[in-house]
Design an enzyme around this catalytic site. Structure first.
Site, short mmCIF file in Angstrom:
data_model
loop_
_atom_site.label_atom_id
_atom_site.label_comp_id
_atom_site.label_asym_id
_atom_site.label_seq_id
_atom_site.Cartn_x
_atom_site.Cartn_y
_atom_site.Cartn_z
CB THR A 373 -0.89 -0.08 1.27
OG1 THR A 373 -1.77 -1.20 1.14
CG2 THR A 373 -1.72 1.16 1.51
CG ASN A 393 -5.03 -6.34 -0.98
OD1 ASN A 393 -4.57 -5.98 0.11
ND2 ASN A 393 -5.63 -7.49 -1.13
N GLY A 465 1.25 -1.28 4.88
CA GLY A 465 1.59 -2.42 5.74
C GLY A 465 0.44 -3.33 6.11
N1 GLY Z 1 -5.33 -3.59 1.27
C1 GLY Z 1 -4.83 -3.11 2.47
C2 GLY Z 1 -5.85 -2.43 3.29
O1 GLY Z 1 -6.79 -1.88 2.76
O2 GLY Z 1 -5.76 -2.43 4.48
#
Ligand code: GLY
Length: 561
Positions: A373, A393, A465
């Site tokens: 991210t 993601n 993270g």
């Molecule tokens: N895909 C990481 C989040 O949205 O937390």
């Protein structure tokens, strides 16, 4: 090429040469100037140039995100989604939720095989893993707060895609490591795969992406959600098992949600509400560790870490049980962050031993969440502040590049509970709040946050993270507020992470070994991890000096207008 400069503590604005020099600026102290901190120097610079040409923080954050979609393709995106938390200099607080949504054809058990087992390869890779992208709609929603025309904000990204830019060592390594996945999921050629290995200084040119950005520049939202780009995206879906339709794209809507705010030691913390769990977790963790007067202890000492791990444990147990898209579930946020609830939750904390995770929540099987991210922190010279965390993601998302349009698609569907309600090996169930439903947003951990002191921005912070995002933001905030560490140490000192399940605590390399061994003696199970997050922090001190720090864990960089 191609020199890579690491510059510490510049006192004035900094302008790099164009696209072949990567000038990484890790820390800046300025006054009465705007600053941008992001994962890539060219993206920060794109934002800073917009500030210089009269734009405000919201112009800069739009330009930086478009630029990240070009220069940081592993996470910067137009094919993913994100959250913006903003505080204007008149005190107005707002959020923009441009999280992806599940396609209309999505269903609760879409990733289960005939035996009812979750097929996470399908939720994590390829076309079926893609949620409806929200980022471009998010940029247009942000323009309600910005000043400059969108055509201008997108131009730096078009130039970067068209002319190319020199990639860093980290980017070369990631592109090389991902080559086999790119080839598996894309049968046509694209900008990210070439015969020989990528190396630092190679120029990455993205002509198809430049063309897509031009369509957005010319036709606005319709340049992405309708017309040629939409058709290319749908053609990509049809090559395999994708289910997104033209109607899904046309009907995508951002949500402007009320900020999640709470008081912490004389400051107001403003963060992202559901469908991100980030703001709730942050409130829960700060409040619970506040009950033990955390500031009495030394940073990263045994007692301080124990208190914080136990706060993380309780907060993450609640995440699994209660959190999901507020448009689809009963939203219990106010109760979950109330002192009435949290004081009770904290009652079984003991310094003598670790609390078993089974004592604080129904044990359910938790999917492992991805850590890719990216975060941007911005303040302008007039005191408008913006924090954005945005994501595909996984690393390069689904690994699917829209052929002819040149951008990666997310694999955000994996952030849903792909198998809720099914008893696990312990006979317990959970995750229903985050089950898949058409048009629903998947639960996130992203935690873009602005801390106010006397109503004015004091800190703008966030990180990538996955589930480690809220714990890294939490630790960065207590490092500065409770332990009174300077912004550089608050960001770069080693961090730790606990998320209820698994029962282990992850410690970043260089974490004090004596703290770890003391914790092991009272029942904590330790794991060593390479790195936790890449935090971008701006801190404004009482004299109005702006301290901006780009995390030392990557190519992250600060730029000044
Ligand atoms: N895909 C990481 C989040 O949205 O937390």
């Amino acid at each position: 090429m191609k020199k890579i400069l690491f510059t510490i503590l510049l006192a004035s604005s900094f302008i790099s040469a164009q696209y072949t020099d990567i000038n990484i600026v890790k820390e800046v102290k300025v006054k009465n100037k705007g600053v941008v901190v992001s994962a890539h120097p060219l993206a920060s610079e794109a934002g800073a140039k917009v500030l210089k040409s009269g734009g405000n923080a919201y112009d800069a954050i739009i330009a930086t995100q478009y630029a990240l979609a070009v220069v940081y393709p592993q996470a910067g995106n137009i094919g993913g989604g994100g959250f913006l938390v903003g505080v204007k200099n008149n005190g107005e607080k707002f959020t923009i939720d441009y999280r992806e949504t599940a396609p209309k054809k999505a269903s609760r058990d879409m990733y289960l095989d005939k035996k009812g087992n979750a097929n996470t390869d399908l939720s994590q890779n390829g076309r079926l893993s893609v949620g409806i992208p929200g980022s471009v709609a998010g940029f247009f929603a942000t323009s309600k707060y910005s000043k400059l025309p969108m055509e201008k904000l997108i131009q730096p990204a078009i130039d970067l895609a068209e002319k190319g830019f020199a990639i860093t060592d980290q980017e070369a390594n990631l592109l090389n490591a991902s080559k086999e996945y790119f080839q598996k999921h894309n049968k046509t050629s694209n900008a990210f795969v070439k015969n020989e290995a990528w190396k630092s200084g190679d120029i990455l040119i993205q002509k198809e992406l430049a063309e897509t950005l031009r369509l957005i520049q010319k036709f606005g939202l319709k340049g992405f959600y309708q017309g040629k780009t939409a058709e290319l995206l749908i053609a990509e879906m049809r090559k395999d098992n994708g289910i997104i339709t033209l109607d899904d794209l046309k009907n995508y809507k951002v949500a402007e949600r009320k900020v999640l705010e709470f008081e912490y030691k004389g400051n107001t913390v403003v963060s992202m509400p559901l469908p991100s769990s980030g703001g709730i977790l942050l409130a829960q963790m700060l409040k619970m560790s506040g009950y033990e007067n955390l500031e009495k202890y030394q940073h990263n000492s045994t007692k301080a870490v124990q208190i914080m791990v136990e706060a993380e444990r309780r907060a993450f147990a609640d995440r699994a049980e209660y959190m999901g898209d507020p448009d689809f579930i009963h939203d219990k946020t106010l109760y979950l962050i109330s002192d009435e609830y949290l004081k009770n939750r904290w009652k079984n904390f003991s310094f003598t031993q670790a609390t078993p995770s089974s004592d604080v929540g129904k044990i359910i099987k938790q999917p492992k969440e991805s850590t890719e991210t990216t975060h941007i922190s911005v303040i302008d010279k007039d005191g408008n502040a913006a924090a954005v965390t945005t994501t595909l993601n996984g690393l390069y998302g689904s690994k699917v590049v829209v052929s002819g349009a040149g951008f990666f698609l997310n694999n955000e569907m994996d952030d849903f509970s792909v198998k809720p309600g099914v008893p696990n090996m312990f006979g317990a169930v959970g995750g229903e709040a985050n089950s898949i439903q058409p048009n629903k947003r998947m639960l996130s951990s992203m935690t873009p946050t602005i801390v106010l002191k006397n109503g004015k921005p004091f800190m703008i912070v966030g990180t990538p993270g996955g589930t480690t995002i809220p714990t890294s933001v939490y630790q960065s905030i207590v490092n500065a507020i409770d332990f009174k560490l300077n912004p550089n140490i608050s960001v770069n000192s080693p961090k730790f992470h606990h998320q209820w399940l698994p029962e282990t605590v992850a410690f970043e390399k260089n974490f004090p070994e004596n703290t770890i061994s003391n914790l092991e003696k009272i029942g904590y199970k330790a794991e060593r991890w390479g790195q936790l997050g890449r935090t971008e922090m701006i801190l404004i001190d009482d004299s109005g000096n702006i301290h901006a720090v780009a995390d030392g864990r990557g190519d992250d960089s600060v730029a000044v207008e």
